[in-house]
Scaffold this active site. Structure first.
Site, PDB file in Angstrom:
ATOM      1  N   ARG A 127       0.996  -0.973  -0.007  1.00 20.45           N
ATOM      2  CA  ARG A 127       0.244   0.002   0.071  1.00 20.45           C
ATOM      3  C   ARG A 127       0.889   1.095  -0.112  1.00 20.45           C
ATOM      4  NH1 ARG A 127       0.839   1.478   4.940  1.00 20.45           N
ATOM      5  NH2 ARG A 127       0.384  -0.496   6.608  1.00 20.45           N
ATOM      6  N   HIS A 129      -1.591   2.583   7.034  1.00 20.96           N
ATOM      7  CA  HIS A 129      -1.945   2.455   7.520  1.00 20.96           C
ATOM      8  C   HIS A 129      -3.740   3.303   6.844  1.00 20.96           C
ATOM      9  CE1 HIS A 129      -5.213  -0.261   9.282  1.00 20.96           C
ATOM     10  NE2 HIS A 129      -5.806   0.580  10.175  1.00 20.96           N
ATOM     11  N   TYR A 175       7.477   3.999   9.927  1.00 19.08           N
ATOM     12  CA  TYR A 175       7.858   2.213  10.509  1.00 19.08           C
ATOM     13  C   TYR A 175       8.093   1.541   9.126  1.00 19.08           C
ATOM     14  CZ  TYR A 175       3.412   2.044   8.544  1.00 19.08           C
ATOM     15  OH  TYR A 175       1.972   2.462   7.856  1.00 19.08           O
TER      16      TYR A 175
END
Lengths: 331, 326
Positions: free
Chosen positions: A242, A246, A254
């Site tokens: 992606r 998120h 991250y």
């Protein structure tokens, strides 16, 4: 990639649908950033090929369950972007009348048994749909979309075990985008591939390049054929990524810029476009035309959503129960 | 009229509905070959086939979730959780899926499923097999919550539950399975939200459900010997709740005790008590009395377990206190 083998109609359909998914989520992201939408938005930009390749391999009478990152699945299964956008705006004209929002778009008529806000919860629902086809003796296939993180939920293992034991017509399609929110799958899973887990259930496990729409299409076509013949489920792992966080606004601390860049270079839409043009089945101009049409469609969806009314406050107590709603809500 | 057990009544209800409607199927642990641990589906698999009487692996979360999927697709699953305590491992499909699917989809889908789950203490099953969790389920909009106390009610309510288009938590009491009662041969259904006056009386209202109804009736007999004429109302379903029956009885007696086996704290008795005080406070001649279980984990030893939930003598004592009698 093989546009020639799959013909112009299918290849161009892939292109149109994938562009639609991309532009829908880019628009959703933009509107969310402008605070024109509330709640949570999880975009699937970068993952268009798995949604579109999988749904194109299904029949209109087949079923899917989707996830919190589900806009692409809904569009690919025939969802109307106007009604989807209206739902994202919380409007009365949305698929769920504004009661579900981004994470709960459903339309049983289209075979969309629902997106789901709980990671891994759509998997048993898909299993139950497969069980239904088996009990009724009908030949629909049900495909469960889920992510790498969901494959660590008990529901994944429980359902895949039952589906395998009972030869249910279900396809378990894992979109492995490497991250469950911030946690890389390598850190929480000791198998290299999610598909390897299929061995534990004695069913086929297939790994595909999730950014190659043709590869996804072929794998799902084979799995659907197998399911329809009563041979049981298949686990397909689409390796993808992606592009956004998120959620919109995720600082993405991250993962590295290099990793993101590397995956953007594997852009499924750019690859498809190149393949179509190279194989001579459509020109750049034709594809530009399609993109233009989709842009107009998305803009029209936004207009429709903006102009649509909000649900009447009286709707807040409807639809809790199918029978005896008023009394069951009152006390 | 013939008499059958509560267990037989439940078995008959499932059998009749399976004959009547092909969409109905049974799924759960040990439901097929064994005919369920309480013997309620004995012979069903032979009669209806293994595709309609499904033996599952020990995967409560998985098969409860699958039942939600089947219900959305138009089948009518009857799920058995062998003990209601196992809802702990299948709570997501109950709470986040079955209960919410209709609302979240704006009424597009319904989830016509029954989750049958034996609950209750008194069988020396200890902490993880003896709980009463009804209040937990009433807190989740979208679920209906039904608790029969007699064979007659169990059969009529279960048939309604199976035909109902919503997820229904059908909470049976393990200690009632062997109790007998009159059940007619001919078909009948009992609507939800319709309480039953199990004993008419004029001095005090006792509201109860599940096994405590039986205890309340025994208590009412003892109270009658003391000159206290108690009305015992079996609520039968908590969602929907028959408020009209509660109001009518209290308007007559002006005193009310609410009995539940579950721990008192956060229980449904407290909810009913609040509704009574909010709506008909001026009808009350005394504060509402709760007679409920202790706020403890169900213990194993008979010497301990028998103290955790109200017995007839506790109800007698509670009612006497409510009436200011020594």
């Amino acid at each position: 990639m093989s546009a020639k083998k799959h013909g112009k109609e299918l290849s161009v359909t892939f292109y149109r649908e994938m562009v639609k998914v991309r532009l829908f989520d880019e628009k959703a992201s933009e509107l969310f950033t402008q605070a024109l939408m509330s709640g949570n938005i999880h975009t699937c930009i970068g993952q268009e090929a798995s949604a579109v390749g999988a749904c194109q391999a299904l029949k209109p009478t087949d079923f899917i369950t989707s996830t919190h990152r589900g806009h692409g699945h809904c569009i690919a299964k025939g969802g109307d972007v106007k009604l989807m956008m209206a739902e994202l705006f919380g409007k009365a004209t949305g698929y769920c009348g504004g009661k579900g929002g981004s994470m709960h778009i459903a339309n049983v008529g289209l075979g969309i048994l629902g997106a789901n806000g709980i990671v891994g919860a759509g998997i048993p629902i898909a299993g139950g749909s497969g069980l239904t086809s088996k009990i009724k003796g009908t030949n629909e296939v049900t495909l469960a979309f889920f992510g790498d993180a969901a494959s660590n939920q008990g529901t994944f293992h429980e359902t895949i075990n039952m589906a395998a034991a009972w030869h249910l017509p279900v396809i378990f399609l894992c979109e492995n985008n490497k991250y469950g929110v911030s946690v890389c799958i390598d850190r929480v899973c000791n198998t290299q591939n999610i598909a390897d887990r299929a061995q534990g259930y004695n069913i086929p496990g297939v790994i595909v390049d999730g950014n190659d729409v043709f590869a996804v299409y072929q794998a799902v076509t084979a799995a659907a054929e197998r399911a329809r013949k009563g041979e049981g489920p298949t686990l397909i792992e689409c390796k993808t990524y992606r592009w956004h966080g998120h959620y919109e606004g995720d600082p993405m601390s991250y993962r590295t810029k290099e990793e993101m860049k590397e995956w953007k270079e594997k852009d499924s839409i750019a690859r498809l476009r190149k393949e179509i043009v190279k194989s001579g089945i459509a020109t750049e101009a034709e594809l530009d035309g399609i993109e233009g049409e989709v842009k107009v469609e998305i803009e029209a969806a936004v207009e429709f959503a903006k102009e649509s009314p909000y649900p009447d406050p009286s709707e807040v107590t409807t639809d809790v129960y199918a029978d005896d709603n008023e009394r069951s809500v009152a006390r | 009229m013939r008499k059958i057990t509560y267990g037989q009544a439940i078995s008959e209800a499932m059998h009749e509905e399976m004959v009547r409607d092909e969409a109905v199927f049974i799924i759960g642990e040990d439901m097929g070959v064994m005919g369920s641990v309480f013997g309620l589906t004995r012979g069903f698999m032979e009669e209806f086939g293994a595709h309609r009487v499904i033996d599952t692996p020990i995967s409560e979360s998985g098969f409860t979730g699958m039942s939600v999927g089947a219900a959305i697709r138009g089948l009518r699953p009857i799920v058995e959780l062998m003990y209601v305590d196992f809802a702990g491992v299948s709570f997501d499909p109950i709470m986040n899926q079955a209960a919410k699917m209709r609302y979240m989809t704006g009424g597009q889908v319904s989830v016509p499923m029954v989750i049958r789950a034996p609950q209750g203490a008194g069988r020396r099953n200890a902490g993880q097999h003896s709980q009463n969790l009804e209040a937990l389920f009433t807190q989740i909009p979208g679920l209906k919550v039904v608790l029969p106390s007699t064979p007659y009610d169990a059969k009529g309510l279960l048939k309604t539950a199976i035909r109902n288009n919503d997820p229904v938590m059908f909470l049976e009491h393990k200690l009632l399975y062997a109790t007998k009662g009159e059940v007619p041969e001919e078909e009948y259904l009992i609507p939800f939200g319709k309480a039953d006056v199990k004993r008419a009386g004029k001095d005090v209202t006792i509201l109860a459900y599940s096994r405590e109804v039986i205890f309340a009736l025994q208590a009412a007999k003892e109270l009658a010997d003391l000159g206290i004429d108690a009305e015992v109302i079996d609520l039968r379903s908590l969602v929907p709740l028959d408020w009209e029956a509660i109001e009518a009885s209290i308007t007559k007696t002006h005193r009310v005790a609410i009995v539940q086996e579950a721990p008192q704290r956060g229980g449904y008795a407290g909810e009913i008590a609040t509704q009574i005080m909010e709506k008909i406070f001026d009808q009350l001649d005394a504060p509402v009395k709760r007679i409920a279980g202790l706020n403890v984990v169900p213990p194993f030893s008979p010497a301990l377990e028998d103290h955790i939930y109200p017995k007839p003598n506790d109800i007698v004592a509670g009612v006497k206190e409510l009436l200011g009698r020594k």
